[in-house]
Design a protein around this motif. Sequence first.
Motif, PDB file in Angstrom:
ATOM      1  N   LEU A  66       0.841  -1.193   0.000  1.00 21.47           N
ATOM      2  CA  LEU A  66       0.000   0.000   0.000  1.00 21.47           C
ATOM      3  C   LEU A  66       0.884   1.254   0.000  1.00 21.47           C
ATOM      4  O   LEU A  66       1.750   1.387   0.864  1.00 21.47           O
ATOM      5  CB  LEU A  66      -0.878  -0.006   1.258  1.00 21.47           C
ATOM      6  N   PRO A  67       0.698   2.158  -1.002  1.00 23.00           N
ATOM      7  CA  PRO A  67       1.524   3.376  -1.007  1.00 23.00           C
ATOM      8  C   PRO A  67       1.228   4.256   0.221  1.00 23.00           C
ATOM      9  O   PRO A  67       0.102   4.253   0.724  1.00 23.00           O
ATOM     10  CB  PRO A  67       1.121   4.095  -2.294  1.00 23.00           C
ATOM     11  N   ASP A  68       2.246   5.014   0.663  1.00 27.50           N
ATOM     12  CA  ASP A  68       2.097   5.830   1.878  1.00 27.50           C
ATOM     13  C   ASP A  68       0.940   6.813   1.814  1.00 27.50           C
ATOM     14  O   ASP A  68       0.250   7.025   2.801  1.00 27.50           O
ATOM     15  CB  ASP A  68       3.397   6.601   2.155  1.00 27.50           C
ATOM     16  N   MET A 137      -6.019   9.706 -15.700  1.00 30.92           N
ATOM     17  CA  MET A 137      -5.429   8.910 -16.771  1.00 30.92           C
ATOM     18  C   MET A 137      -3.913   8.959 -16.726  1.00 30.92           C
ATOM     19  O   MET A 137      -3.322   9.941 -16.287  1.00 30.92           O
ATOM     20  CB  MET A 137      -5.914   9.423 -18.122  1.00 30.92           C
ATOM     21  N   VAL A 138      -3.307   7.871 -17.210  1.00 30.75           N
ATOM     22  CA  VAL A 138      -1.867   7.799 -17.431  1.00 30.75           C
ATOM     23  C   VAL A 138      -1.702   7.361 -18.885  1.00 30.75           C
ATOM     24  O   VAL A 138      -2.409   6.458 -19.334  1.00 30.75           O
ATOM     25  CB  VAL A 138      -1.243   6.726 -16.507  1.00 30.75           C
ATOM     26  N   VAL A 139      -0.780   8.001 -19.624  1.00 29.12           N
ATOM     27  CA  VAL A 139      -0.545   7.578 -21.007  1.00 29.12           C
ATOM     28  C   VAL A 139       0.745   6.772 -21.055  1.00 29.12           C
ATOM     29  O   VAL A 139       1.770   7.181 -20.501  1.00 29.12           O
ATOM     30  CB  VAL A 139      -0.419   8.783 -21.960  1.00 29.12           C
ATOM     31  N   LEU A 204       4.583   4.583 -10.970  1.00 33.11           N
ATOM     32  CA  LEU A 204       3.720   5.698 -11.407  1.00 33.11           C
ATOM     33  C   LEU A 204       2.250   5.382 -11.080  1.00 33.11           C
ATOM     34  O   LEU A 204       1.510   6.235 -10.583  1.00 33.11           O
ATOM     35  CB  LEU A 204       3.898   5.939 -12.915  1.00 33.11           C
ATOM     36  N   LEU A 205       1.834   4.148 -11.348  1.00 32.99           N
ATOM     37  CA  LEU A 205       0.442   3.770 -11.062  1.00 32.99           C
ATOM     38  C   LEU A 205       0.157   3.905  -9.572  1.00 32.99           C
ATOM     39  O   LEU A 205      -0.905   4.381  -9.164  1.00 32.99           O
ATOM     40  CB  LEU A 205       0.163   2.331 -11.523  1.00 32.99           C
ATOM     41  N   LYS A 206       1.123   3.498  -8.740  1.00 28.35           N
ATOM     42  CA  LYS A 206       0.923   3.608  -7.289  1.00 28.35           C
ATOM     43  C   LYS A 206       0.731   5.065  -6.889  1.00 28.35           C
ATOM     44  O   LYS A 206      -0.123   5.394  -6.065  1.00 28.35           O
ATOM     45  CB  LYS A 206       2.123   3.001  -6.544  1.00 28.35           C
ATOM     46  N   LYS A 207       1.530   5.947  -7.514  1.00 34.55           N
ATOM     47  CA  LYS A 207       1.403   7.386  -7.203  1.00 34.55           C
ATOM     48  C   LYS A 207       0.026   7.928  -7.570  1.00 34.55           C
ATOM     49  O   LYS A 207      -0.469   8.867  -6.957  1.00 34.55           O
ATOM     50  CB  LYS A 207       2.438   8.189  -8.009  1.00 34.55           C
ATOM     51  N   GLN A 208      -0.575   7.367  -8.619  1.00 38.47           N
ATOM     52  CA  GLN A 208      -1.855   7.889  -9.130  1.00 38.47           C
ATOM     53  C   GLN A 208      -3.075   7.359  -8.369  1.00 38.47           C
ATOM     54  O   GLN A 208      -4.191   7.759  -8.637  1.00 38.47           O
ATOM     55  CB  GLN A 208      -2.021   7.517 -10.614  1.00 38.47           C
TER      56      GLN A 208
END
Length: 585
Positions: A66-68, A137-139, A204-208
């Motif tokens: 789990l991201p912080d 969204m992420v590209v 990056l996905l975790k950050k989003q």
Amino acid sequence: MSDSADSRTKTLNFNIGVLGHVDSGKTSLARALSSTASTAAFDKNPQSRERGITLDLGFSSFTVDLPDHLRDSEGQKQYDSLQFTLVDCPGHASLIRTIIGGAQIIDLMMLVVDVVKGVQTQTAECLLIGELTCPRMVVVLNKIDLLPPNKRQSAIEKMTKRLHKTLENTRFKECPVIAVAAKPGGPEAPDTEEPHGVPELIELLKKQTYLPQRDPGGDLLMAVDHCFSIRGQGTVMTGTILQGSLAINDTVEIPALKVTKKIKSVQMFRKPVSGAMQGDRVGVCVTQFDPKLLERGVVCTPGSLRTLYAAVISVRKIGYFKGSLATRAKFHITVGHETVMAKVTFFGLPPVGASETPSDPKPPPPQPCSLETPFTFDREYFYQDEYMSGQSEANSGPDPDQWALLEFERPVTCPLLCLVIGSKLDTDIHANACRLAFQGRLLQGFEDKGYAETSLPRLRIYKTKHKEGHVERVTDDYTVIGRSLFKKETNLQLFVGLKVMLSTGETGVIEGGFGQSGKFKIRVQEGLCPETKQLLSSTTKKKGKGGGKGGPANEEEPKTDSQPVSINLHFKRYVFDPHKKMVQS
């Protein structure tokens, strides 16, 4: 979930829709990202395996710490781990409907773009569907292994710039762009080649991620994407819970089969649980039925879904759609998990200052509305030949509030208030044009097969009508004879009692027919003005002059309606009134 499941681990499920143009490498990217593939995953469709193209919503998942930033949102750890469920949405157009089906449960969109080809038609359509259904969204620029190493960086930067330009007028402007090679060497290459950029993409996905709004309340609605039976246990349906929650021993309805079934067990990614809620991916085992009867579809709380023959929706045109939206045209309507053809009738609020006696027979423009006007049967609406845009040479405001009546070619099963998308899927897939035409929400459904007789008359949509005729002669101070307002065969009885206005300003009432040729008698209650009588007597005299049998024929009534006094009849007619009554206020 049960306490025992809680004491072990609690996982937050986060749905990522993997969208993109056909052959952009979505499936290999999903495969590179995933560890656990759910039953529906990776192209179970034989046609898809041959072509290497995803034909159904494949699902797979992987779990990370789990991201912080998700821990701190409540000051403590609500979940132990984060599970990404990748919903691999098909890219080709005939399958837009599947994408829309999957898009209603998506928390983040991952748009996969072939770095060599850039944005293609389907990419643009995916973007639109994303805009309608998803907040973030992420590209991912895929296939960077195809770029020569010495030019790779500059090509990636160039494409990133182009994408930001494309996205600047959408809700995804400034969204992150990342470059990867999901399957270096292409689909045929051996699996020994490591994908490039995938660990960075996972970070990056975790950050989003964010905590999606999940609501266990309300009726259950689950989208089923796969169905199979296990001997001695029952039939398993896998899918995603779109709303509500379910638990062991609940009774659920399968509307397509018109049956109810009891839930015997529930699994989430191969682990047994006692229940699940909105946003979860589950396998639900129910008492036996033939799985072939339900490959895809929905399961719900008994009695909660409606089967509709027609519906009223709010409607907004999709800006990229180039065609006009005409009343009586047919569109593909995606509603709930079905796509069906429907005939569309557009209607809006009555024009500002609308009355039945406008000086100009053209309807004034519809009134713009800053807030969503709720739809109700108590209000009158104005019939539109087509969707009205707020954009014109004179103004560039938002489109006025408007609605559409959809009459389905076959009944559809769906929840009220669900998203509705209208498209022209018969347009050529290779034409570089957006086929999504309008979107809206389902506000009112008609469940009666005979809705045209039972329900539509309550829908008071009217057209304004204007007819113009001429005064032929005066009978006395209170009566004139008119002509050219009706055809010979018109039943004048329908018009008796309607108000008319003379071009000289008097108002009168149609009293009935006069003779057989469509002429009629008008009673002018206030009496004719002296000027009008003067005008009419002089023209009648002129016509009488030189008459007689032997007179020249062209002295007869001139054909060019040079009568100086015209008769104007304005009324409105309700489109769905079975009696076709004419109404004047």
